[in-house]
Scaffold this motif. Structure first.
Motif, PDB file in Angstrom:
ATOM      1  N   ALA A 116      40.852  38.713  40.741  1.00  0.00           N
ATOM      2  CA  ALA A 116      39.424  38.700  40.416  1.00  0.00           C
ATOM      3  C   ALA A 116      38.614  39.280  41.578  1.00  0.00           C
ATOM      4  O   ALA A 116      37.602  39.941  41.384  1.00  0.00           O
ATOM      5  CB  ALA A 116      38.970  37.279  40.109  1.00  0.00           C
ATOM      6  N   ALA A 117      39.081  39.068  42.800  1.00  0.00           N
ATOM      7  CA  ALA A 117      38.327  39.529  43.967  1.00  0.00           C
ATOM      8  C   ALA A 117      38.487  41.036  44.214  1.00  0.00           C
ATOM      9  O   ALA A 117      37.548  41.694  44.648  1.00  0.00           O
ATOM     10  CB  ALA A 117      38.758  38.741  45.204  1.00  0.00           C
ATOM     11  N   TYR A 118      39.673  41.567  43.951  1.00  0.00           N
ATOM     12  CA  TYR A 118      39.947  42.951  44.386  1.00  0.00           C
ATOM     13  C   TYR A 118      40.146  43.964  43.270  1.00  0.00           C
ATOM     14  O   TYR A 118      40.292  45.153  43.543  1.00  0.00           O
ATOM     15  CB  TYR A 118      41.175  42.967  45.299  1.00  0.00           C
ATOM     16  N   ALA A 119      40.176  43.508  42.015  1.00  0.00           N
ATOM     17  CA  ALA A 119      40.477  44.455  40.938  1.00  0.00           C
ATOM     18  C   ALA A 119      39.302  45.389  40.629  1.00  0.00           C
ATOM     19  O   ALA A 119      39.439  46.314  39.837  1.00  0.00           O
ATOM     20  CB  ALA A 119      40.918  43.724  39.673  1.00  0.00           C
ATOM     21  N   GLY A 120      38.168  45.156  41.264  1.00  0.00           N
ATOM     22  CA  GLY A 120      37.018  46.029  41.042  1.00  0.00           C
ATOM     23  C   GLY A 120      37.291  47.467  41.428  1.00  0.00           C
ATOM     24  O   GLY A 120      36.651  48.397  40.912  1.00  0.00           O
ATOM     25  N   SER A 121      38.256  47.689  42.315  1.00  0.00           N
ATOM     26  CA  SER A 121      38.549  49.046  42.774  1.00  0.00           C
ATOM     27  C   SER A 121      39.396  49.840  41.780  1.00  0.00           C
ATOM     28  O   SER A 121      39.636  51.026  41.974  1.00  0.00           O
ATOM     29  CB  SER A 121      39.261  48.992  44.130  1.00  0.00           C
ATOM     30  N   LEU A 122      39.840  49.164  40.713  1.00  0.00           N
ATOM     31  CA  LEU A 122      40.650  49.874  39.714  1.00  0.00           C
ATOM     32  C   LEU A 122      39.748  50.682  38.778  1.00  0.00           C
ATOM     33  O   LEU A 122      38.790  50.166  38.213  1.00  0.00           O
ATOM     34  CB  LEU A 122      41.460  48.862  38.888  1.00  0.00           C
ATOM     35  N   LYS A 123      40.075  51.979  38.644  1.00  0.00           N
ATOM     36  CA  LYS A 123      39.303  52.848  37.732  1.00  0.00           C
ATOM     37  C   LYS A 123      40.062  52.934  36.417  1.00  0.00           C
ATOM     38  O   LYS A 123      41.177  53.449  36.378  1.00  0.00           O
ATOM     39  CB  LYS A 123      39.182  54.255  38.325  1.00  0.00           C
ATOM     40  N   THR A 124      39.423  52.474  35.346  1.00  0.00           N
ATOM     41  CA  THR A 124      40.130  52.451  34.061  1.00  0.00           C
ATOM     42  C   THR A 124      39.773  53.653  33.177  1.00  0.00           C
ATOM     43  O   THR A 124      40.248  53.762  32.057  1.00  0.00           O
ATOM     44  CB  THR A 124      39.824  51.150  33.306  1.00  0.00           C
ATOM     45  N   ARG A 125      38.919  54.558  33.695  1.00  0.00           N
ATOM     46  CA  ARG A 125      38.613  55.807  33.002  1.00  0.00           C
ATOM     47  C   ARG A 125      38.593  56.933  34.031  1.00  0.00           C
ATOM     48  O   ARG A 125      37.962  56.752  35.067  1.00  0.00           O
ATOM     49  CB  ARG A 125      37.242  55.755  32.323  1.00  0.00           C
ATOM     50  N   PRO A 126      39.154  58.092  33.818  1.00  0.00           N
ATOM     51  CA  PRO A 126      40.025  58.385  32.689  1.00  0.00           C
ATOM     52  C   PRO A 126      41.358  57.657  32.838  1.00  0.00           C
ATOM     53  O   PRO A 126      41.754  57.320  33.950  1.00  0.00           O
ATOM     54  CB  PRO A 126      40.205  59.891  32.778  1.00  0.00           C
TER      55      PRO A 126
END
Lengths: 309, 218
Positions: free
Chosen positions: A85-95
């Motif tokens: 929850a703390a670090y997954a913000g850096s994941l880009k799900t598009r494209p």
């Protein structure tokens, strides 16, 4: 550094009664072609329209949204339960694309938006049982993985399906340490993958999958321990021989290929006889196949489940 | 440090400070529990926290002797008993959390855990070994046992610390970073002791109760 997405305000969580009313509404309007309504980009947190709701957890209470999204095992973002929850913000799900290859007549690379429109989305309420002896009840959104499999036409040699998750330490800080051999790999036998309970999942709680829950696309196999359900999948490979899962590689005597929930198979670290439902004080007995024996036990008829654990 | 009263005063301050510092993790847990801020799995959080501080305080108590050997500091030894008792206190909370909150007195499950889960097989005796040390921590018990026997008995703490580190290492699923840090620190603390012993410059071992004469001091 904290890259967390803003914490959901309690005012933004749909109250249960409204939520359930919505579900009934959806059941009434089952069959609505939801695809036509979708915007082009669906990012974490956006509302997802699911065509119908199927409850595979009977009368059990849903685990609250904040617990489902803030208590996760997703080692790509760290080994602590609050790390995803703390670090997954850096994941880009598009494209985002998913390459399907191996023993198929139609190898193809799907764009995530193609996946989202591939089949009508359903809401499926499943129990989730972690090998660490805790459990949740989650309203997932997705469609049977079988829908995708049919489209790529597996050959007769396709006996297993392998799922490969994203490997990108820049987006997934947990991959900077060699906790597991990245990328994360999981696998299912063909009949398990084709089973109607096996869900290709793109959302939960009526919205697009939050990053920490495996966005943008994961599978959910409700009768197996949680780690069997690969997250943030980029490749699906059809193969002839049984693939080696990341966790099996890490601990072959602890994490078998099948990893079906089984209270009778002892584990080195956790008794699997009972589990604690998140939010409960007392533990409850764990059911064979996580309570889905009626639907899946026949897949393993005649097999020694203590040997093929 | 020449003024004896000042020395005593400073020690009193250090003791008070250490007392509250050692209590802080518990205070944080209690506040967290009251505010429902211990996360989705509070029982796991309490178990982890109390276990972590048991091991940390055990290791801190084991730094007293190396500090004396290396720097000739004696004051750490004067607070060692308190540190050891705090380690036992957190160890007891850890054990009680497991017994009551986690297993809720499910004796057969507990027995199965002790036999079948290696991390519990080693963790349980590591805790049990701390009980006689806590019971014999009073001045009166030191006197009754005599310095030599008391010191011999209290070497059990080494086993407890090793057991605790192994317990931690066997518990984690994959990421061994934290247990390894504890293991390295413990190895360093043992290493210093062994080094001093082997070069023969070990000062006469600390006698907890000052007596003009005793069997061991003669």
């Amino acid at each position: 550094m904290n890259f967390s997405t803003p914490k959901i305000k309690s005012s933004e969580i749909t109250p249960r009664d409204i939520y359930q009313a919505r579900r009934q509404f959806m059941q009434l309007t089952a069959g609505v072609a939801a695809a036509a309504l979708w915007p082009g980009q669906l990012l974490a947190g956006e509302k997802l329209t699911a065509a119908k709701s199927l409850n595979f957890a009977e009368k059990e209470e849903l685990t609250p949204y904040d617990k489902v999204t803030q208590y996760n095992n997703f080692y790509e973002f760290g080994t602590g339960k609050d790390d995803p929850a703390a670090y997954a913000g850096s994941l880009k799900t598009r494209p985002w694309t998913i390459t399907v290859e191996g023993e198929v007549r139609k190898p193809v690379t799907f764009d995530i938006d193609q996946i989202l429109k591939m089949a009508p989305l359903e809401e499926r309420i499943y129990r989730l049982r972690c090998v660490e002896a805790w459990s949740m009840v989650v309203p997932w959104i997705g469609f049977p993985l079988a829908e995708l499999i049919k489209r790529v036409e597996p050959t007769g040699k396709a006996k297993f399906v392998e799922f490969i998750s994203l490997h990108d330490p820049a987006q997934m800080p947990g991959q900077r340490s060699p906790v597991l051999n990245w990328p994360y790999r999981e696998g299912l036998r063909m009949d398990e993958a084709m089973h109607l309970l096996t869900l290709l999942t793109v959302g939960l709680y009526g919205e697009v999958l939050p990053n920490q829950n495996g966005a943008p696309v994961r599978i959910v196999v409700p009768w197996k321990y949680g780690f069997k359900s690969a997250k943030s999948i980029v490749k699906i490979r059809f193969v002839e021989t049984q693939p080696v899962s990341s966790w099996t590689e890490a601990g072959p005597n602890e994490y078998g290929f099948y990893s079906n929930v089984n209270p009778d198979v002892e584990h080195l670290r956790w008794s699997q006889a009972k589990e604690r439902r998140i939010g409960d004080f007392l533990k409850r007995p764990t059911l064979p196949f996580n309570g889905y024996a009626e639907q899946v036990a026949h897949l393993y008829a005649g097999m020694d489940l203590k040997k093929y654990f | 440090m020449t003024d004896k009263n000042l020395h005593t005063k400073r020690l009193a301050w250090i003791k008070t400070g250490v007392f509250f510092l050692a209590l802080l993790p518990l205070i944080k847990l209690v506040i967290g529990a009251c505010l429902d801020a211990l996360g989705a799995n509070p029982i796991e959080k309490i178990t982890r926290t109390t276990g972590y501080w048991t091991l940390t305080l055990l290791l801190v108590s084991l730094t007293a002797t190396p500090l004396r050997l290396l720097f000739k500091w004696n004051w750490p030894i004067r607070i060692r008993r308190m540190l050891g008792l705090f380690a036992f206190f957190y160890g007891s909370l850890h054990f009680l959390t497991y017994l009551v909150l986690d297993q809720f007195f499910d004796w057969s499950a507990i027995a199965a855990d002790i036999v079948k889960r290696p991390y519990i097989t080693v963790g349980f005796p590591a805790f049990v070994l701390m009980i006689p040390l806590a019971l014999t921590s009073t001045d009166r018990m030191i006197k009754r046992l005599g310095g030599k026997r008391w010191r011999w008995l209290h070497r059990l703490v080494y086993l407890s610390a090793i057991g605790g580190v192994v317990h931690y290492a066997w518990l984690v699923k994959k990421d061994l970073t934290n247990p390894l840090i504890f293991a390295v620190l413990l190895a360093v603390l043992f290493g210093i002791r062994i080094l001093y012993r082997s070069i023969g410059s070990m000062k006469p071992v600390f006698t907890p109760v000052k007596r003009k004469t005793s069997h061991t001091d003669r």
